[in-house]
Design a protein around this motif. Structure first.
Motif, short mmCIF file in Angstrom:
data_model
loop_
_atom_site.label_atom_id
_atom_site.label_comp_id
_atom_site.label_asym_id
_atom_site.label_seq_id
_atom_site.Cartn_x
_atom_site.Cartn_y
_atom_site.Cartn_z
N LYS A 48 -24.99 -13.26 25.81
CA LYS A 48 -25.83 -14.46 25.65
C LYS A 48 -26.74 -14.33 24.43
CE LYS A 48 -24.41 -16.83 29.16
NZ LYS A 48 -23.68 -18.12 28.95
N VAL A 49 -27.33 -13.14 24.25
CA VAL A 49 -28.24 -12.94 23.12
C VAL A 49 -27.46 -13.00 21.80
CG1 VAL A 49 -29.79 -11.29 22.01
CG2 VAL A 49 -29.89 -11.63 24.46
N ILE A 50 -26.26 -12.43 21.78
CA ILE A 50 -25.42 -12.49 20.58
C ILE A 50 -25.17 -13.94 20.18
CG2 ILE A 50 -23.08 -12.09 19.70
CD1 ILE A 50 -23.09 -9.46 21.27
N ASP A 51 -24.83 -14.77 21.16
CA ASP A 51 -24.58 -16.19 20.87
C ASP A 51 -25.83 -16.87 20.32
OD1 ASP A 51 -21.98 -15.96 21.70
OD2 ASP A 51 -22.35 -16.72 23.73
N MET A 52 -27.00 -16.54 20.88
CA MET A 52 -28.24 -17.16 20.41
C MET A 52 -28.57 -16.75 18.98
SD MET A 52 -30.85 -17.07 23.66
CE MET A 52 -32.13 -17.78 22.62
N VAL A 53 -28.32 -15.47 18.66
CA VAL A 53 -28.61 -14.99 17.31
C VAL A 53 -27.65 -15.61 16.30
CG1 VAL A 53 -28.68 -12.97 15.79
CG2 VAL A 53 -29.62 -12.83 18.10
N ILE A 54 -26.38 -15.71 16.66
CA ILE A 54 -25.38 -16.25 15.74
C ILE A 54 -25.59 -17.75 15.53
CG2 ILE A 54 -22.92 -16.75 15.43
CD1 ILE A 54 -22.31 -14.14 16.86
N ASP A 55 -25.75 -18.49 16.62
CA ASP A 55 -25.82 -19.95 16.54
C ASP A 55 -27.25 -20.46 16.43
OD1 ASP A 55 -23.07 -20.03 16.82
OD2 ASP A 55 -23.19 -20.09 19.00
N GLY A 56 -28.22 -19.65 16.84
CA GLY A 56 -29.60 -20.11 16.87
C GLY A 56 -29.82 -20.98 18.09
N PRO A 57 -31.09 -21.19 18.47
CA PRO A 57 -31.37 -22.08 19.60
C PRO A 57 -30.95 -23.51 19.28
CG PRO A 57 -33.39 -21.54 18.42
CD PRO A 57 -32.32 -20.68 17.83
N SER A 58 -30.40 -24.18 20.27
CA SER A 58 -29.93 -25.54 20.06
C SER A 58 -31.12 -26.48 19.96
CB SER A 58 -29.01 -25.96 21.22
OG SER A 58 -28.58 -27.28 21.05
N ARG A 59 -31.43 -26.94 18.74
CA ARG A 59 -32.57 -27.82 18.52
C ARG A 59 -32.14 -29.28 18.44
NH1 ARG A 59 -35.03 -28.30 14.43
NH2 ARG A 59 -37.05 -28.84 15.30
N GLU A 60 -30.92 -29.52 18.03
CA GLU A 60 -30.49 -30.89 17.78
C GLU A 60 -29.99 -31.56 19.07
OE1 GLU A 60 -31.23 -28.99 14.34
OE2 GLU A 60 -29.53 -28.36 15.56
N ARG A 61 -30.19 -32.87 19.10
CA ARG A 61 -29.70 -33.68 20.20
C ARG A 61 -28.95 -34.87 19.61
NH1 ARG A 61 -31.35 -29.65 22.02
NH2 ARG A 61 -32.74 -29.30 23.79
N VAL A 62 -27.98 -35.36 20.34
CA VAL A 62 -27.21 -36.54 19.94
C VAL A 62 -27.48 -37.64 20.95
CG1 VAL A 62 -24.92 -37.52 19.60
CG2 VAL A 62 -25.41 -35.21 18.79
N ALA A 63 -27.84 -38.81 20.46
CA ALA A 63 -28.13 -39.95 21.34
C ALA A 63 -27.14 -41.08 21.05
CB ALA A 63 -29.56 -40.44 21.15
N VAL A 113 -27.18 -41.44 16.96
CA VAL A 113 -28.35 -40.87 16.32
C VAL A 113 -28.37 -39.36 16.56
CG1 VAL A 113 -30.85 -41.00 16.04
CG2 VAL A 113 -29.60 -42.98 16.92
N ILE A 114 -28.63 -38.58 15.50
CA ILE A 114 -28.85 -37.14 15.63
C ILE A 114 -30.34 -36.89 15.52
CG2 ILE A 114 -28.36 -34.85 14.70
CD1 ILE A 114 -25.78 -35.92 13.57
N LEU A 115 -30.90 -36.20 16.50
CA LEU A 115 -32.34 -36.03 16.60
C LEU A 115 -32.72 -34.56 16.67
CD1 LEU A 115 -32.72 -38.52 19.55
CD2 LEU A 115 -33.42 -39.04 17.23
N GLY A 116 -33.97 -34.26 16.30
CA GLY A 116 -34.55 -32.99 16.64
C GLY A 116 -35.00 -33.04 18.09
N ARG A 117 -35.19 -31.87 18.69
CA ARG A 117 -35.59 -31.82 20.09
C ARG A 117 -36.91 -32.56 20.32
NH1 ARG A 117 -35.07 -25.94 22.05
NH2 ARG A 117 -36.70 -25.68 20.50
N GLU A 118 -37.80 -32.49 19.32
CA GLU A 118 -39.11 -33.13 19.45
C GLU A 118 -39.03 -34.64 19.36
OE1 GLU A 118 -38.22 -32.32 15.18
OE2 GLU A 118 -38.08 -31.20 17.07
N VAL A 157 -27.46 -42.28 26.29
CA VAL A 157 -26.88 -40.98 26.65
C VAL A 157 -27.34 -39.97 25.62
CG1 VAL A 157 -24.77 -39.66 27.04
CG2 VAL A 157 -24.86 -42.08 27.70
N ILE A 158 -27.97 -38.88 26.08
CA ILE A 158 -28.48 -37.85 25.18
C ILE A 158 -27.82 -36.51 25.54
CG2 ILE A 158 -30.52 -36.60 24.37
CD1 ILE A 158 -32.19 -39.06 25.06
N THR A 159 -27.23 -35.89 24.55
CA THR A 159 -26.57 -34.60 24.76
C THR A 159 -27.06 -33.59 23.73
OG1 THR A 159 -24.71 -35.13 23.30
CG2 THR A 159 -24.49 -35.75 25.62
N GLU A 160 -26.77 -32.31 23.97
CA GLU A 160 -27.09 -31.28 23.00
C GLU A 160 -26.03 -31.23 21.92
OE1 GLU A 160 -27.67 -27.46 24.64
OE2 GLU A 160 -29.60 -27.92 25.56
#
Length: 299
Positions: A198-213, A254-259, A278-281
């Motif tokens: 799990k940590v390897i995936d987070m380091v490679i991809d980074g935390p998922s910040r973007e959302r799609v609406a 729309v592509i959004l930041g998490r904020e 509908v909002i997805t990661e």
């Protein structure tokens, strides 16, 4: 304006070799401080080397350094890797294998043993530190060798995917370690192995910040204008048609930041409370307003 691709590739290679060194160092720290001294063998060749060292010592045999074992085992696998990848891949792989092996044996005598009275703590911190180290190595386009190469070959000749083979081989190593250490140790090693992945995936991809609406509304023009002006985000109009009514209506993408998610909900609620949203990661987002996409690191 011409771009010197060779110069860029050399700079990328130098940067990646630095990252490989840092990642290999962290991996060695996690292995020496938490994993090996506490009898945790979390899969892979390093886990096999930890198990073999303990087994030989228990039988009164010589001390087989974990780093030296991984280097010897990986030397055979690199012959296969050289046929699969190009020069850049082989160079990065060699750097990861050699540096991680050297750091493991070099740091083993000087690093403290941590969480020796708490296997859960050792598994958690070992999985995190090793996962961060391996994630940095993988992100630099390298690896530390191991069973992944074997799994890639098996996947090409069987209907079983690579990920499944990796899980099978890692669990086999953990099962073998249970006969040398204990079933309890093997169970904690499984936790470390899962957390490491799990940590390897987070380091490679980074935390998922973007959302799609996706927004379906009769007031799409007003909503789109508010997104453009108030959120300062772009949006795309996609023509959609309801299968039940047969009615065609625009849908906003729309592509959004998490904020931006809460402000978007507020905008839609004020303009059209009956809108469908509908909002997805999004795994990753590149381009204007987001991260710059990077090209191939190959030489």
């Amino acid at each position: 304006m011409s771009v010197d691709l060779k110069a860029i590739s050399k700079r990328n290679l130098a940067r990646d070799l630095g990252l490989i060194a840092v990642g290999s160092l962290l991996f060695a720290v996690g292995l020496n401080c938490f994993m090996e001294p506490n009898g945790l063998a979390p899969g892979g060749i390093s886990g096999l080397a930890i198990t073999l060292r303990a087994a030989v010592l228990a039988l009164g045999g010589p001390n087989l350094p974990v780093g030296m074992q991984t280097l010897v085992m990986n030397a055979l696998l690199m012959i296969v890797a050289a046929r699969v990848g190009g020069a850049s891949y082989v160079l990065r792989s060699l750097a990861g294998i050699v540096l991680s092996s050297v750091f493991i044996d070099l740091l083993a005598p000087v690093l403290p043993v941590l969480a020796s009275d708490d296997l859960l703590l050792a598994a958690l911190w070992g999985g995190v530190v090793c996962g961060v180290g391996l994630g940095i190595v993988f992100r630099a386009g390298s690896n530390t060798g191991g069973t992944d190469i074997i799994c890639q070959i098996l996947a090409r000749h069987t209907p079983i995917p690579v990920g499944t083979w990796v899980t099978i081989t890692d669990l086999m190593v953990v099962a073998i370690s249970a006969s040398v250490f204990s079933l309890e140790n093997a169970m904690y090693a499984t936790i470390a192995m899962f957390l490491m992945g799990k940590v390897i995936d987070m380091v490679i991809d980074g935390p998922s910040r973007e959302r799609v609406a996706w927004i379906i509304s009769r007031e799409q023009e007003a909503i789109a204008r508010s997104i453009l002006d108030d959120l300062d985000r772009g949006c795309t109009e996609v023509l959609a048609r309801g299968k039940y009514t047969g009615e065609s209506r625009p849908m906003l993408f729309v592509i959004l930041g998490r904020e931006d998610v809460t402000p978007l909900k507020t905008i839609v609620a004020e303009i059209d409370p009956d809108a469908i949203v509908v909002i997805t990661e999004a795994h990753e987002a590149f381009g204007e307003g987001f991260r710059k996409i990077e090209g191939d690191r190959g030489l």
